[in-house]
Structure formats: structure tokens, C-alpha cells
Scaffold this motif. Sequence first.
Motif, PDB file in Angstrom:
ATOM      1  N   HIS A 133       0.852  -1.186   0.000  1.00  0.00           N
ATOM      2  CA  HIS A 133       0.000   0.000   0.000  1.00  0.00           C
ATOM      3  C   HIS A 133       0.894   1.245   0.000  1.00  0.00           C
ATOM      4  O   HIS A 133       1.370   1.679   1.060  1.00  0.00           O
ATOM      5  CB  HIS A 133      -0.900   0.008   1.234  1.00  0.00           C
ATOM      6  N   PRO A 134       1.133   1.848  -1.151  1.00  0.00           N
ATOM      7  CA  PRO A 134       2.076   2.982  -1.237  1.00  0.00           C
ATOM      8  C   PRO A 134       1.656   4.207  -0.452  1.00  0.00           C
ATOM      9  O   PRO A 134       2.491   5.055  -0.141  1.00  0.00           O
ATOM     10  CB  PRO A 134       2.139   3.270  -2.744  1.00  0.00           C
ATOM     11  N   GLN A 135       0.361   4.311  -0.108  1.00  0.00           N
ATOM     12  CA  GLN A 135      -0.080   5.447   0.709  1.00  0.00           C
ATOM     13  C   GLN A 135       0.411   5.341   2.147  1.00  0.00           C
ATOM     14  O   GLN A 135       0.525   6.349   2.851  1.00  0.00           O
ATOM     15  CB  GLN A 135      -1.613   5.538   0.716  1.00  0.00           C
ATOM     16  N   MET A 136       0.703   4.109   2.583  1.00  0.00           N
ATOM     17  CA  MET A 136       0.965   3.870   3.994  1.00  0.00           C
ATOM     18  C   MET A 136       2.404   3.476   4.327  1.00  0.00           C
ATOM     19  O   MET A 136       2.819   3.573   5.481  1.00  0.00           O
ATOM     20  CB  MET A 136       0.019   2.770   4.504  1.00  0.00           C
ATOM     21  N   VAL A 137       3.141   3.013   3.325  1.00  0.00           N
ATOM     22  CA  VAL A 137       4.472   2.491   3.613  1.00  0.00           C
ATOM     23  C   VAL A 137       5.385   2.743   2.408  1.00  0.00           C
ATOM     24  O   VAL A 137       4.924   2.739   1.263  1.00  0.00           O
ATOM     25  CB  VAL A 137       4.393   0.980   3.945  1.00  0.00           C
ATOM     26  N   THR A 138       6.650   2.980   2.672  1.00  0.00           N
ATOM     27  CA  THR A 138       7.583   3.195   1.568  1.00  0.00           C
ATOM     28  C   THR A 138       7.994   1.860   0.954  1.00  0.00           C
ATOM     29  O   THR A 138       7.815   0.793   1.557  1.00  0.00           O
ATOM     30  CB  THR A 138       8.852   3.919   2.055  1.00  0.00           C
ATOM     31  N   GLU A 139       8.561   1.944  -0.239  1.00  0.00           N
ATOM     32  CA  GLU A 139       9.037   0.727  -0.892  1.00  0.00           C
ATOM     33  C   GLU A 139      10.066   0.007  -0.027  1.00  0.00           C
ATOM     34  O   GLU A 139       9.998  -1.219   0.142  1.00  0.00           O
ATOM     35  CB  GLU A 139       9.659   1.045  -2.264  1.00  0.00           C
ATOM     36  N   GLU A 140      11.005   0.734   0.543  1.00  0.00           N
ATOM     37  CA  GLU A 140      12.064   0.104   1.330  1.00  0.00           C
ATOM     38  C   GLU A 140      11.532  -0.529   2.609  1.00  0.00           C
ATOM     39  O   GLU A 140      11.993  -1.585   3.032  1.00  0.00           O
ATOM     40  CB  GLU A 140      13.172   1.110   1.647  1.00  0.00           C
ATOM     41  N   GLN A 141      10.564   0.128   3.250  1.00  0.00           N
ATOM     42  CA  GLN A 141       9.968  -0.457   4.460  1.00  0.00           C
ATOM     43  C   GLN A 141       9.287  -1.781   4.131  1.00  0.00           C
ATOM     44  O   GLN A 141       9.434  -2.769   4.860  1.00  0.00           O
ATOM     45  CB  GLN A 141       8.953   0.521   5.067  1.00  0.00           C
ATOM     46  N   PHE A 142       8.559  -1.804   3.030  1.00  0.00           N
ATOM     47  CA  PHE A 142       7.852  -3.023   2.634  1.00  0.00           C
ATOM     48  C   PHE A 142       8.849  -4.119   2.233  1.00  0.00           C
ATOM     49  O   PHE A 142       8.712  -5.269   2.635  1.00  0.00           O
ATOM     50  CB  PHE A 142       6.901  -2.707   1.473  1.00  0.00           C
ATOM     51  N   LEU A 143       9.864  -3.758   1.450  1.00  0.00           N
ATOM     52  CA  LEU A 143      10.854  -4.734   1.001  1.00  0.00           C
ATOM     53  C   LEU A 143      11.639  -5.307   2.177  1.00  0.00           C
ATOM     54  O   LEU A 143      12.040  -6.483   2.151  1.00  0.00           O
ATOM     55  CB  LEU A 143      11.802  -4.085  -0.003  1.00  0.00           C
ATOM     56  N   ARG A 144      11.854  -4.518   3.209  1.00  0.00           N
ATOM     57  CA  ARG A 144      12.550  -5.014   4.395  1.00  0.00           C
ATOM     58  C   ARG A 144      11.759  -6.151   5.047  1.00  0.00           C
ATOM     59  O   ARG A 144      12.333  -7.162   5.476  1.00  0.00           O
ATOM     60  CB  ARG A 144      12.765  -3.860   5.378  1.00  0.00           C
ATOM     61  N   GLN A 145      10.454  -5.999   5.096  1.00  0.00           N
ATOM     62  CA  GLN A 145       9.594  -7.063   5.630  1.00  0.00           C
ATOM     63  C   GLN A 145       9.644  -8.301   4.728  1.00  0.00           C
ATOM     64  O   GLN A 145       9.681  -9.436   5.208  1.00  0.00           O
ATOM     65  CB  GLN A 145       8.159  -6.560   5.759  1.00  0.00           C
ATOM     66  N   CYS A 146       9.650  -8.075   3.419  1.00  0.00           N
ATOM     67  CA  CYS A 146       9.724  -9.197   2.473  1.00  0.00           C
ATOM     68  C   CYS A 146      11.028  -9.975   2.646  1.00  0.00           C
ATOM     69  O   CYS A 146      11.033 -11.213   2.623  1.00  0.00           O
ATOM     70  CB  CYS A 146       9.619  -8.692   1.033  1.00  0.00           C
ATOM     71  N   ARG A 147      12.120  -9.256   2.821  1.00  0.00           N
ATOM     72  CA  ARG A 147      13.409  -9.926   3.005  1.00  0.00           C
ATOM     73  C   ARG A 147      13.422 -10.764   4.275  1.00  0.00           C
ATOM     74  O   ARG A 147      14.041 -11.838   4.330  1.00  0.00           O
ATOM     75  CB  ARG A 147      14.534  -8.889   3.023  1.00  0.00           C
ATOM     76  N   LYS A 148      12.722 -10.293   5.295  1.00  0.00           N
ATOM     77  CA  LYS A 148      12.657 -11.061   6.539  1.00  0.00           C
ATOM     78  C   LYS A 148      11.872 -12.355   6.326  1.00  0.00           C
ATOM     79  O   LYS A 148      12.264 -13.414   6.831  1.00  0.00           O
ATOM     80  CB  LYS A 148      12.014 -10.216   7.642  1.00  0.00           C
ATOM     81  N   LEU A 149      10.772 -12.287   5.569  1.00  0.00           N
ATOM     82  CA  LEU A 149      10.021 -13.507   5.240  1.00  0.00           C
ATOM     83  C   LEU A 149      10.929 -14.498   4.519  1.00  0.00           C
ATOM     84  O   LEU A 149      10.934 -15.692   4.828  1.00  0.00           O
ATOM     85  CB  LEU A 149       8.814 -13.169   4.358  1.00  0.00           C
ATOM     86  N   SER A 150      11.683 -14.000   3.551  1.00  0.00           N
ATOM     87  CA  SER A 150      12.582 -14.868   2.790  1.00  0.00           C
ATOM     88  C   SER A 150      13.638 -15.497   3.682  1.00  0.00           C
ATOM     89  O   SER A 150      14.018 -16.660   3.490  1.00  0.00           O
ATOM     90  CB  SER A 150      13.256 -14.077   1.664  1.00  0.00           C
ATOM     91  N   SER A 151      14.120 -14.752   4.663  1.00  0.00           N
ATOM     92  CA  SER A 151      15.158 -15.282   5.556  1.00  0.00           C
ATOM     93  C   SER A 151      14.641 -16.458   6.380  1.00  0.00           C
ATOM     94  O   SER A 151      15.413 -17.331   6.782  1.00  0.00           O
ATOM     95  CB  SER A 151      15.673 -14.180   6.483  1.00  0.00           C
TER      96      SER A 151
END
Length: 514
Positions: A133-151
Motif C-alpha cells: 500500500h504505497p499510501q501507507m508504507v515506503t518501498e524500502e519499508q515493505f521490502l525489508r519485511q519481504c526480506r525477513k520472510l525470505s530469511s
Amino acid sequence: MENIKQYTGIHQWYYRGCLYSCNYSCTYCPFSKRPHPDRKELARDEECLVRFTGSLIEKTEKDKEKCAVQIVPYGEAMVHKYYWREIARLSCSSYIEAAGIQTNLSFNIDGMVKVFRENNGNLCKLRLWCTFHPQMVTEEQFLRQCRKLSSYGILYCVGTVGVPSQAGSIHYIREHLPDNVYLWVNKMDGMGRRYTEAEIKEFTEIDEYFETGLRHYKADASKCTNSLFVEADGSVKRCNTCIPGKNGILCTRKECSCYLSYCNQQVPELVFFNPYPAFRIPHYKKAVFFDVDGTLLCNGESVITDRTKELLYRLSVHSRIFLATSLPYKDALRKTAPAKDIISGGVFAHGGICIIHGETNTLHKKTFPLKYKDTGMLKKNAGRYGYSVYIYAMEDTVYKITLSFKKKPGKRDMAVMSAAEGLGLLDKGYCARENINVIIEDGCIQIVSIMAGKKEGIIHICSKMGYKPEDIAVFGNSSSDIPMFKESGFSVAVDAGREASQAADYCIRSGWYA
């Protein structure tokens, strides 16, 4: 939740609790405008979720039916820890193969994993549908969460709405996600106009399935009999958008309006999302083997269509493409010529010859010689039974003989069986003595070496390429394809005519998609 116990054969379960709030405040979303739920509302939602979880686990253990569960909340549910616990409970069931939920990915991932493990949950079964949701979170904030899922090795997909003005942001997300994570783009409702060709092209470059979501799918509950959507109060329907009629769960909608409704109809383009397309996570194989006539080509077509070519090219980004056909090598390549650049070879002449192509030359070729002594007998009886004899060879090595019948389909089938019996080709003892394998399909009698066959050819190519059965997918359309279906961890029977019924039946009974 007593209602669900009466339903059998449910492959995909959906559940929606009674939450109507979200921790985000996106301007377009109605749930962002609801106040945060009080303790009483949360307690009621938890009670309903626990009741559903317990009922489904009990049912699956009793019925011994493998299935998956997708939780589809209004708003955001993963900020509430009891959802972590209950999804972990679902993942403990030996018959629930996957359990997932839609989320904006704003929750504490480390905390969720800790609770999952405390409840003996199986993280390998967890599936997350994560929306950006680009209104609520930046690309980097969201990608950081994605990287944690991958880890943690958690399987997930990522998606967003196809707002043309936000294409740059969506491109950025795609470029920085792992290659094996699928990024989907939903069409934007209420845009007031259609997407332009340029916009469709741009979003399709990001999401190869984008155009699938632009189509109109007629609502048809008869195609969704293996899915069931359960509400917090225990009421059921076929999907999240279904409007039940007077006859129970029969749908009265005209169209399926979102992915979670039309994916239950087993849309052909979504085959690699199976067996549980609701999670929106594709599972591509290292190699895919396609029959040609009746599979890549419909009856009467002499060459693959532009649409088939496009789909093959998209698939080739993820998997190597091989053919597995009764056609001789040259005929198969002629019929698939528009996609010749991405075909890696295959099994030809019903296994009489196997070829693996490199980028610029042939890497491997193996012929299974046909040493049949009664060729003269076949030619002598051609007029009597009404067939033509074709002998196929490569570098002077005969690898297949075809008896081709030209009568109309009904009479042709009778002539084929009469000839096969009269020539002794149905006699297993005779075939064993002559070292031949006889295949009857599409108005022809195919004779190859006893060592040859589509299944045997696939085994040979896989051994050369280092593929395991679970690394490949096989597409075919007739009962003669069943042996090669058995060799694959994922098989698809294409419904292209009468012969497909036995193949489809086999795939369905084996738990494979058809």
C-alpha cells in the motif's frame, strides 16, 4: 461450524472472521474508517476463529481429505496474535497441506515466527498474500519485511493495484524482490476508463498474468465444487463474492469479479498456481514436456497459434520447454515453428528418438532402433485394411513405423482396431517376440522399439539433464499419455476431445490437476 461437516471433496477452504477494521488508513478503503475493535469484538472474532480451526482439523482428520486453507479477512488480521496461533494449529494437521492469509505485512514477523514455533507450527506450510500500500508504507519499508520472510523460508506473494501513476513504484518493488517471488498487479476498479495498450504492456512486463485479471469470467458454481467459503457465523458459500440463491450455495452472480472468485474455476493460464491457486503463489518446474497434437494444437490446426506461442515464451522464462509427441521430429518442429527458439528438444516419434538442444547446436541425440522383421507384411496388407505405411528413419536408423487410416472418425476407429487385431499387433506375445511397442491413437497405429515410449524418453532426458520427477511437469491429452503422466510430479490432462476423458480421469484420481 457444524455446517462444514456435511461437505466432502473440498480441496480449498476459505475463512473470513468478523473483524471490520484495519491498522492502515488508505483513503479508498472502507475498513480504514472503522474504529479499532474493542476487547469484546476481538474476543468474539477469536472465538469464531478457534471454532472454525477446531472444526476443520476435526473434519479433515475424520475424512482424511487433503486440503488447504486461505484466511481472507476484512481489513488486517495479522496484527492480532491469535491469528498466528490458529494458523500454526492448522499447519499441524497432517491433512492440511498449506495455511495462509492475506495481509498488508505490517505485523511483527519475528514475533509471529516465535508464536508459530511455540505452537509446533510448520512454517513450510505457511503462505502469505502480501499487499503493498504505497499510501501507507515506503518501498524500502515493505521490502525489508519481504526480506525477513525470505530469511525464514516462508512462501509468499506480493501484490498491488495497477494505478498507472504508481507504475514506477511497482517497477521498483519488482526489481528488488527475489526472482522467485511473484508480484501480481490487480486491475484498478473505478478508474473511469480502460487501460491503454501501453499501460497493459507495462503492467504485463511486471506481472505476466495481468491480462488474466482484465477478462470477464462468467460466474458458474458448478466449476467451483471443490472450494468452500466459511463466514464467522458458520454460513457457507462457494467464494468470497458469491451471492447464494434459494438453492443453497448456488451462485446468482453474473461474473466473477476478483481473483479469489475466478481462480476456483481452474483457469488454464493459472495451471502453475495449482494445486492451491488461492495463495497466488506459482510453482514453476525446471522443465515442462508438451504433447503437440490435441495439446498445443487443437484439431485442424497445422501450427501453434500466436496465443500459444506467447504463453510458451512466458513459461520459458521459468522453465525449459520440451516436446513429448508421437510426431516425427521434423513434423513436430514444423507445427511448433513459431516457438522454435525456446524449444529445448524432446521426445519424438513416441519415444523413438530423444533430442536435447543447446543454444546453437544439438547437445544430445539418442535413437531407439526399430528392428521389425514384418515390414513387408504391413505393406502387403495396406490395401486390405485401408491404411498407408510411413517409415521414419534418421541417419539410416529406422525408429518408427506408422499405419495411417484415412476414413471418417467413427469408421476409422473400427478399421484401426480391425487392422491391429488382424495383423497381430494386439497380441502381447507377438509384440514381445518382435521387440515392438504398439500405440493406437488419433486414427493411427504407431510401432516403435519395445525400449521406446514417451515415458521412457522423458526418463532418458531427465537422466541427462539431472531432473527428478518433482522437477518436471507433463501436458498431454489422451489415454496413451498416462504412462508419462505417472513419471511426473505434476501432470495436466488437456481436454481436447474424447480421448482426453481417460487421461483426465487418471489425473483427477491421482490428485493431479486435469
